[in-house]
Design an enzyme around this catalytic site. Structure first.
Site, PDB file in Angstrom:
ATOM      1  N   SER A 269       0.824  -1.214   0.000  1.00  0.00           N
ATOM      2  CA  SER A 269       0.000   0.000   0.000  1.00  0.00           C
ATOM      3  C   SER A 269       0.855   1.260   0.000  1.00  0.00           C
ATOM      4  O   SER A 269       0.317   2.369   0.001  1.00  0.00           O
ATOM      5  CB  SER A 269      -0.935   0.002   1.214  1.00  0.00           C
ATOM      6  OG  SER A 269      -0.203  -0.178   2.406  1.00  0.00           O
TER       7      SER A 269
ATOM      8  N   ASN B 199      -2.447  -2.454  13.263  1.00  0.00           N
ATOM      9  CA  ASN B 199      -3.900  -2.247  13.172  1.00  0.00           C
ATOM     10  C   ASN B 199      -4.340  -0.967  13.895  1.00  0.00           C
ATOM     11  O   ASN B 199      -5.111  -0.176  13.347  1.00  0.00           O
ATOM     12  CB  ASN B 199      -4.639  -3.458  13.747  1.00  0.00           C
ATOM     13  CG  ASN B 199      -4.353  -4.717  12.954  1.00  0.00           C
ATOM     14  OD1 ASN B 199      -3.760  -4.649  11.875  1.00  0.00           O
ATOM     15  ND2 ASN B 199      -4.751  -5.871  13.484  1.00  0.00           N
TER      16      ASN B 199
ATOM     17  N   THR C 180     -39.088  28.014 -10.896  1.00  0.00           N
ATOM     18  CA  THR C 180     -39.426  26.636 -10.556  1.00  0.00           C
ATOM     19  C   THR C 180     -39.517  25.932 -11.903  1.00  0.00           C
ATOM     20  O   THR C 180     -39.926  26.549 -12.896  1.00  0.00           O
ATOM     21  CB  THR C 180     -40.770  26.527  -9.798  1.00  0.00           C
ATOM     22  OG1 THR C 180     -41.805  27.010 -10.658  1.00  0.00           O
ATOM     23  CG2 THR C 180     -40.776  27.339  -8.511  1.00  0.00           C
ATOM     24  N   HIS C 181     -39.077  24.697 -11.948  1.00  0.00           N
ATOM     25  CA  HIS C 181     -39.006  23.946 -13.220  1.00  0.00           C
ATOM     26  C   HIS C 181     -38.134  24.662 -14.252  1.00  0.00           C
ATOM     27  O   HIS C 181     -38.313  24.480 -15.451  1.00  0.00           O
ATOM     28  CB  HIS C 181     -40.402  23.721 -13.814  1.00  0.00           C
ATOM     29  CG  HIS C 181     -41.425  23.250 -12.838  1.00  0.00           C
ATOM     30  ND1 HIS C 181     -41.726  21.920 -12.643  1.00  0.00           N
ATOM     31  CD2 HIS C 181     -42.197  23.949 -11.953  1.00  0.00           C
ATOM     32  CE1 HIS C 181     -42.664  21.811 -11.706  1.00  0.00           C
ATOM     33  NE2 HIS C 181     -42.950  23.030 -11.263  1.00  0.00           N
TER      34      HIS C 181
ATOM     35  N   SER D 179     -11.670  28.490 -26.700  1.00  0.00           N
ATOM     36  CA  SER D 179     -11.743  27.311 -27.550  1.00  0.00           C
ATOM     37  C   SER D 179     -10.606  27.379 -28.559  1.00  0.00           C
ATOM     38  O   SER D 179     -10.221  28.461 -28.995  1.00  0.00           O
ATOM     39  CB  SER D 179     -13.088  27.276 -28.269  1.00  0.00           C
ATOM     40  OG  SER D 179     -12.987  26.546 -29.476  1.00  0.00           O
TER      41      SER D 179
ATOM     42  N   LYS E 277     -15.447  31.964 -28.169  1.00  0.00           N
ATOM     43  CA  LYS E 277     -15.872  31.234 -26.983  1.00  0.00           C
ATOM     44  C   LYS E 277     -15.179  31.666 -25.706  1.00  0.00           C
ATOM     45  O   LYS E 277     -13.992  31.956 -25.683  1.00  0.00           O
ATOM     46  CB  LYS E 277     -15.603  29.738 -27.179  1.00  0.00           C
ATOM     47  CG  LYS E 277     -16.472  29.112 -28.251  1.00  0.00           C
ATOM     48  CD  LYS E 277     -17.832  28.745 -27.725  1.00  0.00           C
ATOM     49  CE  LYS E 277     -17.763  27.419 -27.025  1.00  0.00           C
ATOM     50  NZ  LYS E 277     -19.093  26.959 -26.660  1.00  0.00           N
TER      51      LYS E 277
ATOM     52  N   ASN F 210     -15.519  29.778 -22.098  1.00  0.00           N
ATOM     53  CA  ASN F 210     -16.203  28.652 -21.467  1.00  0.00           C
ATOM     54  C   ASN F 210     -16.040  28.636 -19.944  1.00  0.00           C
ATOM     55  O   ASN F 210     -14.960  28.928 -19.439  1.00  0.00           O
ATOM     56  CB  ASN F 210     -15.669  27.335 -22.039  1.00  0.00           C
ATOM     57  CG  ASN F 210     -15.977  27.193 -23.516  1.00  0.00           C
ATOM     58  OD1 ASN F 210     -17.019  27.638 -23.990  1.00  0.00           O
ATOM     59  ND2 ASN F 210     -15.051  26.604 -24.255  1.00  0.00           N
TER      60      ASN F 210
ATOM     61  N   GLU G 286     -17.843  23.880 -14.643  1.00  0.00           N
ATOM     62  CA  GLU G 286     -18.174  22.538 -15.145  1.00  0.00           C
ATOM     63  C   GLU G 286     -17.413  21.458 -14.375  1.00  0.00           C
ATOM     64  O   GLU G 286     -17.951  20.385 -14.074  1.00  0.00           O
ATOM     65  CB  GLU G 286     -17.847  22.443 -16.635  1.00  0.00           C
ATOM     66  CG  GLU G 286     -18.734  23.333 -17.497  1.00  0.00           C
ATOM     67  CD  GLU G 286     -18.184  23.456 -18.910  1.00  0.00           C
ATOM     68  OE1 GLU G 286     -18.543  22.629 -19.749  1.00  0.00           O
ATOM     69  OE2 GLU G 286     -17.374  24.362 -19.160  1.00  0.00           O
TER      70      GLU G 286
ATOM     71  N   TYR H 188      -9.892  -6.476  12.491  1.00  0.00           N
ATOM     72  CA  TYR H 188      -9.182  -6.032  11.290  1.00  0.00           C
ATOM     73  C   TYR H 188      -9.199  -7.111  10.220  1.00  0.00           C
ATOM     74  O   TYR H 188      -8.996  -8.287  10.490  1.00  0.00           O
ATOM     75  CB  TYR H 188      -7.720  -5.675  11.626  1.00  0.00           C
ATOM     76  CG  TYR H 188      -6.940  -5.183  10.409  1.00  0.00           C
ATOM     77  CD1 TYR H 188      -6.914  -3.836  10.079  1.00  0.00           C
ATOM     78  CD2 TYR H 188      -6.262  -6.073   9.584  1.00  0.00           C
ATOM     79  CE1 TYR H 188      -6.237  -3.382   8.953  1.00  0.00           C
ATOM     80  CE2 TYR H 188      -5.577  -5.628   8.455  1.00  0.00           C
ATOM     81  CZ  TYR H 188      -5.563  -4.290   8.149  1.00  0.00           C
ATOM     82  OH  TYR H 188      -4.896  -3.840   7.043  1.00  0.00           O
TER      83      TYR H 188
ATOM     84  N   GLN I 260      -7.318  -2.029   4.128  1.00  0.00           N
ATOM     85  CA  GLN I 260      -6.269  -1.289   3.414  1.00  0.00           C
ATOM     86  C   GLN I 260      -6.855  -0.565   2.196  1.00  0.00           C
ATOM     87  O   GLN I 260      -6.295   0.407   1.723  1.00  0.00           O
ATOM     88  CB  GLN I 260      -5.165  -2.258   2.977  1.00  0.00           C
ATOM     89  CG  GLN I 260      -3.995  -1.596   2.279  1.00  0.00           C
ATOM     90  CD  GLN I 260      -2.813  -2.528   2.169  1.00  0.00           C
ATOM     91  OE1 GLN I 260      -2.147  -2.808   3.164  1.00  0.00           O
ATOM     92  NE2 GLN I 260      -2.542  -3.042   0.991  1.00  0.00           N
TER      93      GLN I 260
ATOM     94  N   LYS J  38      -8.307   3.765   1.869  1.00  0.00           N
ATOM     95  CA  LYS J  38      -7.635   5.067   1.865  1.00  0.00           C
ATOM     96  C   LYS J  38      -7.629   5.834   0.556  1.00  0.00           C
ATOM     97  O   LYS J  38      -7.911   7.038   0.531  1.00  0.00           O
ATOM     98  CB  LYS J  38      -6.176   4.885   2.284  1.00  0.00           C
ATOM     99  CG  LYS J  38      -6.009   4.370   3.685  1.00  0.00           C
ATOM    100  CD  LYS J  38      -4.555   4.034   3.950  1.00  0.00           C
ATOM    101  CE  LYS J  38      -4.432   3.034   5.074  1.00  0.00           C
ATOM    102  NZ  LYS J  38      -5.121   1.751   4.820  1.00  0.00           N
TER     103      LYS J  38
HETATM  104  N1  ARG Z   1      -1.150  -1.388   5.294  1.00  0.00           N
HETATM  105  C1  ARG Z   1      -2.105  -1.864   6.228  1.00  0.00           C
HETATM  106  C2  ARG Z   1      -3.450  -1.127   6.063  1.00  0.00           C
HETATM  107  O1  ARG Z   1      -3.480  -0.142   5.438  1.00  0.00           O
HETATM  108  C3  ARG Z   1      -1.613  -1.684   7.616  1.00  0.00           C
HETATM  109  C4  ARG Z   1      -2.233  -2.618   8.603  1.00  0.00           C
HETATM  110  C5  ARG Z   1      -1.753  -3.992   8.389  1.00  0.00           C
HETATM  111  N2  ARG Z   1      -2.257  -4.874   9.387  1.00  0.00           N
HETATM  112  C6  ARG Z   1      -2.296  -6.198   9.216  1.00  0.00           C
HETATM  113  N3  ARG Z   1      -2.805  -6.912  10.161  1.00  0.00           N
HETATM  114  N4  ARG Z   1      -1.812  -6.774   8.132  1.00  0.00           N
HETATM  115  O2  ARG Z   1      -4.467  -1.535   6.543  1.00  0.00           O
END
Ligand code: ARG
Length: 456
Positions: A20, A107, A152-153, A274, A280, A282, A287, A314, A319, A322
């Site tokens: 990750s 974790n 409205t509308h 443009s 133009k 824009n 947008e 966990y 993972q 994120k």
């Molecule tokens: N890279 C992991 C995550 O984003 C970190 C936690 C890993 N924990 C584990 N028990 N493998 O979740």
């Protein structure tokens, strides 16, 4: 990496799906802050000696300056930000680096890092929203009496004031602001010290780490602490609603700046040309803001889907929490900044707005209300008579105030010349003094209330 239990290296495909670091490097600062707080607490509790604690502290500071300076080498083989930082710490300070992970697991570490990161985004969103609300208040104040068509509308409905329309967005964004602040209060509990899921046998002080990291208290249940991602979900849900608001406003700006409407002029700084059509200009920024909801809502749906059906505590699924939150936060903050700048820069074309407000029989309701008030007519009957008058004006290709008194009396004999007083757009808006209504006096009161709330 996994010590005694393993004899073979991971397959390259395993490494690719497992790593990750390609995105969680975003959490570097939070990871180092969390580790510093943890090490200081371990030392305070006598779990770590002062010499090792000091070496860890200095090593972490060195690593942070390497990351900031762009000289840190992130390694995919080391999987994630936590292992990258710890491995580098070992290179710098040697064996004491191995003591940092006492009474901690990745974790609780990652939950803490990610929470700190999301908390920063909530703060940035609050600032962005406040700036946008201020820009809208300036527009509203300047144009508290400017008259424009209310729709409205997307059909002309009744005349309203520019200030009133701007203040509608202030109300919407004000609710976003309150949701962001509310989410921050609820999420501000520290997962650190929950360890893998069950807590730890070491005599840690979770209150101390929580305080050091600006949390209100430690999270109360270690199983929940490591598996909870409500804070990210709430951020995304709130961001999605806010992005809906930005998207609606952006759509209005696109419509208003078109040659057919000409209600506003966007500055050159927030428009593009443009490559083929020289005439133009824009509204690209509007947008793009209109479109950002796609990413933000997408992130919300994605994380809800990851979380749904996950058994406690966990799982590696977490993972996948994120990347999209990072993207959604960037999109929201940038969208807020772009909207703020555009609102500050745009010019309302007052004459066009007022002329548009006067067209399309926009004061027909005022006429019906006059019949009720002056002739004591039931509203339904007044509605019908006004409809006949509108039809007459339409046939004659004129507006309601252009009908003569004789023509009006031809439809209902009791109508008097006073009726013309209510057919003008200025009188129309001035008369709507009910609470929350469009009358400039009401709009000014709303603006004053908001300025006070914003500490202006
Ligand atoms: N890279 C992991 C995550 O984003 C970190 C936690 C890993 N924990 C584990 N028990 N493998 O979740």
């Amino acid at each position: 990496m996994w010590g005694g239990r393993f004899t073979a290296e991971p397959d390259a495909i395993m490494e690719a799906i497992n790593a990750s670091i390609g995105f969680d490097w975003h959490l570097a600062r939070q990871d180092i802050d969390g580790s510093r707080a943890h090490a200081a607490m371990l030392a305070h509790q006598g779990i770590l000696n002062d010499k090792d604690a000091e070496a860890i502290r200095e090593g972490l500071l060195t690593i942070w300056s390497e990351i900031k300076g762009g000289t840190f080498t992130f390694s995919t083989a080391l999987e994630d930000i936590h292992m990258n930082v710890e491995a580098r710490l070992r290179e710098i300070i040697g064996a004491p680096a191995g003591r940092l992970h006492t009474a901690r697991s990745r974790n609780d570490q990652v939950a803490t890092d990610f929470k700190l990161w999301v908390r920063d985004q909530l703060d940035a969103a609050v600032q962005g929203l406040e700036a946008l609300i201020r820009a809208l208040l300036s527009q509203a104040e300047a144009g508290a009496e400017w008259i424009m068509p209310g729709f409205t509308h997307l059909q002309t409905a009744q005349p309203v004031t520019w200030g009133h329309h701007m203040m509608a967005y202030v109300e919407m964004l004000g609710r976003d602001l309150s949701r962001m602040r509310d989410a921050r209060v609820r999420m501000n509990e520290c997962p650190l010290g929950a360890a893998a899921l069950a807590g730890t046998s070491f005599p840690i002080d979770r209150g101390m780490t929580a305080r050091a990291l600006g949390f209100d208290r430690p999270a109360a249940n270690s199983i929940d602490a490591v598996s909870d991602r409500d804070f990210a979900l709430e951020f995304l849900a709130t961001a999605s609603i806010c992005a809906v608001h930005l998207s609606r406003f952006a759509e209005e700006l696109v419509i208003w700046s078109s040659a057919q409407f000409r209600f506003i002029t966007l500055s050159d700084r927030f428009s593009t040309g443009s490559s083929i059509m020289p005439q133009k200009k824009n509204p690209d920024a509007a947008e793009l803001i209109r479109a950002k909801i796609g990413r933000i809502l997408g992130a919300n749906v994605a994380l809800m889907t990851v979380m749904k059906g996950l058994p406690l505590a966990y799982s590696k699924d977490l993972q996948e929490d994120k990347e999209q939150v990072f993207d959604a936060a960037d999109s929201l903050i940038l969208g807020l900044a772009a909207m703020t700048a555009m609102v500050g820069d745009m010019t309302a074309n007052r004459a066009t707005l007022q002329a548009a407000a006067a067209s399309g029989f926009s004061t027909a309701t005022d006429l019906a209300d006059w019949l009720v008030r002056t002739l004591d007519m039931p509203f339904r009957k007044a509605h019908h008579i006004t409809g006949v008058l509108v039809k007459l004006a339409e046939d004659k290709e004129c507006d309601l105030p252009d009908l003569s008194l004789a023509e009006m009396q031809g439809i209902h004999s009791a109508i008097t010349a006073e009726v013309f007083d209510v057919l003008g757009v200025r009188n129309s808006v001035a008369s709507r003094t009910s609470y929350g209504g469009t009358a400039p006096s009401r709009v000014r009161a709303q603006i004053a209330r908001w300025k006070e709330m914003m500490g202006q």
